[in-house]
Design an enzyme around this catalytic site. Structure first.
Site, PDB file in Angstrom:
ATOM      1  N   PHE A   1     -13.745 -52.990  46.466  1.00 46.74           N
ATOM      2  CA  PHE A   1     -15.180 -52.656  46.466  1.00 46.74           C
ATOM      3  C   PHE A   1     -15.630 -52.363  47.891  1.00 46.74           C
ATOM      4  CE2 PHE A   1     -19.679 -53.632  46.884  1.00 46.74           C
ATOM      5  CZ  PHE A   1     -20.212 -52.905  45.834  1.00 46.74           C
TER       6      PHE A   1
ATOM      7  N   ASP B   1     -12.347 -54.012  55.629  1.00 44.33           N
ATOM      8  CA  ASP B   1     -13.738 -54.136  55.203  1.00 44.33           C
ATOM      9  C   ASP B   1     -14.045 -55.627  55.127  1.00 44.33           C
ATOM     10  OD1 ASP B   1     -16.076 -54.475  53.798  1.00 44.33           O
ATOM     11  OD2 ASP B   1     -15.627 -52.980  52.262  1.00 44.33           O
TER      12      ASP B   1
ATOM     13  N   LYS C   1     -23.477 -57.948  55.260  1.00 43.07           N
ATOM     14  CA  LYS C   1     -23.896 -59.210  54.640  1.00 43.07           C
ATOM     15  C   LYS C   1     -24.300 -60.290  55.663  1.00 43.07           C
ATOM     16  CE  LYS C   1     -22.327 -58.436  50.056  1.00 43.07           C
ATOM     17  NZ  LYS C   1     -21.235 -57.521  49.732  1.00 43.07           N
TER      18      LYS C   1
END
Ligand code: PLP
Length: 398
Positions: A136, A221, A250
């Site tokens: 993702f 990532d 985040k």
């Protein structure tokens, strides 16, 4: 003023997610409060975003002071918080240059562009980036195409080309996809949305070696795994590898929208005009990022975070043994519990009714991501509620 206790049955918001009929109005540390005054222990924390919990004093103070000083000179001018945050990130990682953006997807778009530019300069126009099944990387068109989420290959077709998919922890599937068009390999050190599936240390080291041999960029990532989530500032450092490019998001802003693309000097090849964005390096969000990093880098913070992670993992394993559930996976405070049945959504709903917020990234497992500064007592409270929620769900015939 008379506040409503629930959102209206029909709102003007696009229905992009099934939302519970709860209106959250206040947060403090590990806890969220709804409009009726009920409190919930929050083990979602804005999807692993609020690394210091809700409205932590360090961020409140930093943002208030910065807002009163300078909110936005514009991305084509230097500002002090952006310079300081870039310094701090490079001083505490193996990377030399930073580009700030606002979301994880935007940082990953930047990483994809940087790799394609590098391929133009150094590999005769090679542009393919090998990514992974179930990975993702975000919700822009390119990052959806880089993701390996089932169904996303046809949603919003056609995809952006150039993202062949390998299988995590299987180096032969990566090897097989390499051609003279390949420029990079991109992966999450732990696949979060897939249900907290870790890449093994051996696999990461094999990838590093393969990328060295074949002259490919290794892109990690760390939007979910970075900024202390695994008990290390960045997850890859625990495996002794140095990637060429890393993305953060985040936790970096502790709840404010900031992300970052980091590159080594050798990989950092953007020229003026190649990359940008209106909010990039905005001092307000950079001030939040500085408050987060100062807190995480203070003596003992990450060591304590690792202890809390061990406490939560041990408690989950005990709960799994007691109730006959499945595997406990993950690292630090990014953990998953296999349920052994597709009852995740019911457990999430029951837990919320009992005052605990959790998430089921897949129907058969739960993901737990408390604030990094959570207390031992909060973990005990959460485990007790989780036990009750799972037991209740099993009693209810479906
Ligand atoms: C959440 C996430 C993203 C996307 O971040 P946004 O801020 O939602 O764009 C990208 N990669 C990973 C690994 C993530 O967990």
């Amino acid at each position: 003023m008379n506040l409503p206790h629930h959102p209206p049955a029909i709102t003007s918001l696009m229905p992009i997610a099934p939302r519970p009929d709860t209106l959250f109005v206040r947060g403090a540390g590990a806890w969220l409060y709804d409009a009726a005054g009920r409190r919930y222990l929050d083990w979602v924390q804005g999807w692993a975003v609020n690394c210091l919990g809700h409205s932590p004093q360090a961020i409140v103070d930093a943002v208030a002071a910065q807002a009163a000083t300078l909110i936005n000179p514009g991305p084509a001018f230097y500002n002090l918080p952006a310079l300081a945050l870039a310094e701090k990130l490079t001083a505490n990682s193996g990377f030399d240059h930073v580009f700030f953006a606002s979301s994880g997807a935007e940082a990953n778009e930047g990483a994809i562009k940087l790799a394609r530019k590098w391929g133009q300069l150094h590999k005769g126009g090679a542009h393919e980036i090998i990514t992974f099944v179930d990975g993702f990387h975000g919700r822009t068109l390119a990052t959806m195409s880089a993701s390996g989420k089932p169904g996303w290959d046809t949603l919003f077709a056609p995809q952006v080309p150039g993202f062949p998919k390998a299988r995590l922890n299987d180096i032969s599937t990566v090897n097989r996809l390499i051609s003279d068009k390949t420029v990079a390999v991109m992966l999450e050190p732990i696949q979060g949305e897939a249900g907290v599936i870790p890449a093994s240390g051996d696999f990461l080291r094999q990838l590093r070696q393969l990328c060295d041999e074949r002259q490919l960029l290794l892109i990690v990532d760390e939007v979910q795994t970075g900024i202390g989530r695994t008990g290390h500032l960045f997850a890859h450092t625990a495996h002794g590898i140095q990637p060429d490019i890393m993305t953060l998001g985040k936790g970096l802003g502790g709840g404010l929208p900031i992300s970052a693309l980091l590159a080594t000097r050798a990989a950092s090849c953007f020229a003026p005009g190649d990359q940008g964005g209106t909010y990039c390096g905005n001092p307000l969000v950079c001030a939040a990022g500085l408050a987060v990093l100062d807190t995480l880098l203070a003596d003992g913070f990450l060591a304590t975070c690792r202890q809390r992670g061990e406490q939560l993992a041990a408690a989950l394993r005990a709960l799994s043994a007691e109730l006959g559930l499945g595997e406990v996976r993950g690292q630090g405070l990014l953990l998953a519990l296999e349920l052994g049945a597709d009852c995740g959504p019911e457990v999430v709903t029951r837990a919320r009714a009992l005052g605990l917020l959790i998430n089921a990234p897949r129907p058969h497992c739960l993901r737990l991501m408390p604030a990094l500064n959570t207390t031992p007592e909060e973990i005990e409270t959460g485990i007790a509620v989780l036990r009750e929620a799972i037991t209740d769900t099993r009693k209810t015939p479906t």
